[in-house]
Each structure stands twice: as C-alpha cells, then as structure tokens.
Design an enzyme around this catalytic site. Structure first.
Site, PDB file in Angstrom:
ATOM      1  N   CYS A  80      -0.527   1.245   9.561  1.00 39.99           N
ATOM      2  CA  CYS A  80       0.331   0.949   8.177  1.00 39.99           C
ATOM      3  C   CYS A  80       0.336   2.453   7.522  1.00 39.99           C
ATOM      4  O   CYS A  80       1.455   2.908   7.020  1.00 39.99           O
ATOM      5  CB  CYS A  80      -0.182  -0.282   7.788  1.00 39.99           C
ATOM      6  SG  CYS A  80       0.052  -1.572   8.647  1.00 39.99           S
ATOM      7  N   HIS A 139       0.412   1.774   1.180  1.00 39.33           N
ATOM      8  CA  HIS A 139      -0.573   1.029   1.890  1.00 39.33           C
ATOM      9  C   HIS A 139      -1.055  -0.252   1.447  1.00 39.33           C
ATOM     10  O   HIS A 139      -1.067  -1.263   2.057  1.00 39.33           O
ATOM     11  CB  HIS A 139      -1.634   1.801   2.619  1.00 39.33           C
ATOM     12  CG  HIS A 139      -2.507   1.057   3.474  1.00 39.33           C
ATOM     13  ND1 HIS A 139      -3.952   0.518   2.910  1.00 39.33           N
ATOM     14  CD2 HIS A 139      -2.350   0.618   4.601  1.00 39.33           C
ATOM     15  CE1 HIS A 139      -4.550  -0.006   4.079  1.00 39.33           C
ATOM     16  NE2 HIS A 139      -3.492  -0.241   4.879  1.00 39.33           N
TER      17      HIS A 139
END
Length: 499
Positions: A80, A139
């Site tokens: 991610c 994130h």
C-alpha cells in the site's frame, strides 16, 4: 453500453469495441478541469466491466462505460504505502526505505514546504487548485502518523499537500481502528488478531467506515459547487482491504457455491518459492477456518468462502463510489471534472497458493484503473496498452494544463484517453522482494538479486495468460533483449548490482 471482456488474470482480450461517444470537441474543457481521484485499497481488476461476470459492480461498470477502462494497469510496488508513494511522486523507488509502508512517515511527514512539491496533490495546490483529502490517500487510514494502538496525532503524512483533510472514524474513534473495524465497534488490534478475516453484519452502509467516507465526500462535493477555483478532491476507500467486512445485503448478492476458485491455484513451474510467501498478512486473522501456506493451500470450499467475502467487500465499496459519482452528477460538476478510479495494487485470491499481495506476480501488481474526462471521445472503449501508476501524475498534469514541476519517471498516457490504441508498446516496472520486474504488452521478465536460483523469470501472456510457467531457460535471446529493457528501470535501488 460497455460490452463484456473476456477475463484472464494475466491478460485482457479486448471485445469492448462498441461505444457511444459523448458530446464534446476535445478533452480540454474551457477553464481548468476539476479532479475527483478515488483510491480503492487492494482492488484487483475484479469487476463486471473487467469481465468477471460474477461481480455485482454497477457503479464502477457505469464509470467504465463513460470513460476509459485500462485493462493492463500495473502498480509499481505491490504494497500500500510504497505504491501510493510512487503514484503521488511520479517516481520509481530509489531506496529500500521507499519499499516500506512507513515511507511517508520517513520522507515527507512533518517537513516544511520544499522548493519542489512533495506530491502530485501539492503540485496542483501550487497551481491554484483547492485540495481536499478524505480517507486513505497516502498510507495512513486518515493521513496522520501514529501507530495502530496509539492515539491520533496531528502529524500529517503529506503536510503541504492539502487545504483540508477530513475523516470520520465513527464508533471506532481512530483511523486505524476504523480501518480494521468490525460492526460492533471493535477492531483487529484491540482483539489481538483473535478475529475472522471477514464479517457479514445486518447493518446499513454506515455500519462500516467506508459509508461514512462516502457521506463526507458527498458533503464536500456540495460545498465545492460554489468554489471559485478548480478542485482536487481525493477520496480513499478501505475495502476490499482485509478484513473483508461488509453489510449482509452485499453478501446476499452472491451464491457462494457458484463462485469459481482460482484457475491458477499452483505456483508457476520452474520458479523458486522465495518469490512468493505464506499469506502472513491474511494469517494475522487468527479465527480463520484454515491457514493457507505455499505447502498447504486452502480447500476449495474455504476458497469460495473467501472469494465470497472479497466480492461482497467490492460490491459494498462500489455502492459507496456510486454515491459519490451520483452527487457529482447532481451538482453539475461532472461536466468539468476528471474522474480517476485507481486500485493501489492487486491481490492474490488463492492464485499461485497465495492470499495477499507482496509478490512481483501479475496477480499482485495488476490493478483497476478507470479514467473519465470531459469531452472524451470513444468513451466506453477499453485499451489493452500497458500503463503504470507513475504515469498517472504526468497524465493529470497534461489534462489540466499544469507544467511538470520536476522530471518524472512516468509518461503521460493522454493519447490513450484520446484514442484507445491497442498496438502501442507499453512498459510497467515493479519493485519488491529484492527484485525488479518489467511488464510489456506481451511479456513479464523479473530479475531477483538473491542466491536462490533461478533468478530470472519470464512469462508469455499470449500463450500463458494465467502465468503458470517460467520460460526463461528456453528463451535466452528473448531474455537478453528484455533484460536490456529492464535496465532502464534499474533505479538507485539496485544500481550497485548487475542486471
């Protein structure tokens, strides 16, 4: 109306040749366009428009019918934070730190404004755009730096990018609690992982946090109707990231016993297992009925249960995306707004014995990408040309008429928005697990910097769309030619090592 594509996880065969071109003389509307950027966590190209006839995804499918569906879009890192870092900077990773989910915390959080923008978002902000973020764009679940079990901080991961950043954590109280949240207000970390990797609950959409995110986005769109400046609105949804939790009504859309299991359930032939993993992220959910590993794959029955959970999560987030797109249309702002729907990477759904991302496989790197732009011609027609996430930054700059602030590794694919070509040769580079991979329109070549052999993998998606056999050993000349192309993507990450 978009026609169905034939779905292969490794390759899309284009049958989307029927479309209804929208009115408009060009992609450049009068004045600078607004941008609505929708990020969806762990969204592999697993929608009805991508050819999976089992999927119930009417809102993403409608967007595809109005825009350009990218059949071969690839993230540059299969996890991610680093994937989002490459997207937002337009640069390939240069250091090992840029392969860590802590990349924003280490490189941008808390920094004063620099000579060059910290992100694509800041580049638009410096050029007169109002920038608003909601949810997971960098994130962290809410854009702030703090640990899973810590109080919310006021330290932003991207401190110079946003005019405002919003998040409603609801009953979960913090972003990370909401990210791993269950319908009763609990979360994975508060229960020390003693939870299932999925949940169906008799709740409405706001019973999980993506419903709250959609509501925030709808309110922002209404407020932006009176904005005197163009806007960059980024909305980040959590599902289908684990845990696969969704209201019961989305589970009810599927008949579990009719769902397929992976057609590529084994590791490719002639590879080293160190390029894959034992589904450790998935196995953090301790109440899973089975624990997959490379040695012991899950049963077909449990694989269908897990696919059911993933599909329900995708349908749930599809409904939230629909709310946002409906609000955009009702406001009238859709006429001058570029819409981007982006999956930050793919996900193995039992493919190659893996449940998770974190590989340099087609399954972990290929993800969804749909773009709709004002005045787009041949809308509803897909392109099979390979593009990559770092290409999105320069493409949006060019669409908006904004000058690049610094040299970018990505290349604008604006020509594909004007004309959905199929014979253009594209490239996408990926980085992870001590290796580099290059995807062309036909092949993927991967080089690992390790002792375990083989270190070279080669796949031919024309003859092997499911990525089942490494053919490097029998094609030395092709390997030599593709390794020369791979060198072009050899950043500072592996410069000291020989391709």
């Amino acid at each position: 109306m978009i026609k169905k594509a034939i779905y292969f996880p490794g390759l899309m065969t284009v049958l989307l040749l029927s479309c209804n071109p929208r009115a408009g003389s060009s992609l450049s509307a009068s004045g600078q366009p607004n941008i609505l950027f929708i990020a969806v966590d762990d969204l592999r190209p697993e929608t009805n428009a991508y050819g999976n006839c089992h999927m119930v995804t009417p809102h993403m499918d409608a967007l595809a019918s109005q825009g350009r569906l990218f059949l071969n879009h690839y993230a540059n890192v299969p996890t991610c934070g680093p994937s989002r870092f490459t997207l937002l900077t337009g640069k390939y990773p240069q250091t090992k730190a840029q392969l860590s989910n802590a990349v924003f915390e280490r490189l941008t959080a808390g920094r004063q404004r620099q000579a060059l923008p910290e992100s694509m978002v800041e580049a638009f902000r410096r050029n007169g755009y109002t920038t608003i973020g909601i949810g997971k764009i960098s994130h962290a679940a809410d854009g702030k730096v703090y640990g899973y079990n810590q109080p919310v901080s006021d330290k932003m991961e991207l401190p110079n990018s946003w005019d405002s950043f919003l998040f409603d954590a609801g009953k979960w109280q913090t972003g990370w609690n909401a990210f791993f949240g269950y319908a009763d207000g609990s979360n994975r970390q508060s229960k020390n992982g003693d939870v299932k990797p999925y949940e169906s609950a008799p709740v409405e959409d706001n019973g999980y946090v993506d419903g709250l995110t959609a509501d925030l986005a709808v309110k922002q769109i209404e407020a932006l109707k009176s904005s005197p400046s163009p806007f960059f609105l980024a909305v980040g949804f959590f599902k289908p990231h684990l845990p696969w939790n969704a209201p019961q009504k989305y589970w009810d859309l599927y008949k579990e016993d009719e769902l397929p299991v992976s057609p590529a359930a084994d590791l490719p032939a002639f590879v080293n297992n160190t390029g894959w993993h034992n589904s450790d992220e998935f196995n953090q959910y301790k109440k899973g009925e089975e624990r997959p590993s490379l040695k012991n794959p899950v049963s077909a029955q449990y694989a269908r249960k897990l696919r059911h959970a993933y599909y329900a999560s995708v349908s749930y987030v599809d409904a939230q995306i629909g709310k946002v797109l409906d609000a955009l249309k009702e406001s009238g702002l859709d006429k001058n707004t570029i819409v981007v729907l982006w999956g930050d990477h793919g996900w193995h759904l039992g493919d190659q014995r893996v449940w998770g991302k974190h590989t340099l496989s087609e399954y972990a790197l290929r993800s969804a990408l749909i773009i709709r732009a004002p005045g787009m011609k041949k809308s509803g027609t897909a392109t099979s040309v390979v593009v990559q996430s770092v290409d999105i930054y320069p493409t949006l700059l060019e669409l908006a008429g904004v000058k690049q602030p610094y040299p970018l590794d990505g290349k604008s694919f604006l020509p594909l928005l004007k004309e959905p070509q199929s014979n253009t040769e594209g490239r996408a580079y990926g980085y992870f697990n001590n290796g580099i991979t290059l995807r062309t329109n036909r092949y993927r070549i991967t080089k690992y910097f390790r002792k375990q052999q083989p270190v070279i993998e080669l796949y031919d998606y024309t003859n092997d769309p499911l990525e089942t056999k490494n053919i490097a050993k029998e094609n030395p000349e092709l390997v030599r030619r593709l390794l020369a192309l791979l060198e072009a993507g050899n950043t500072g990450l592996y410069k000291q090592q020989k391709i």
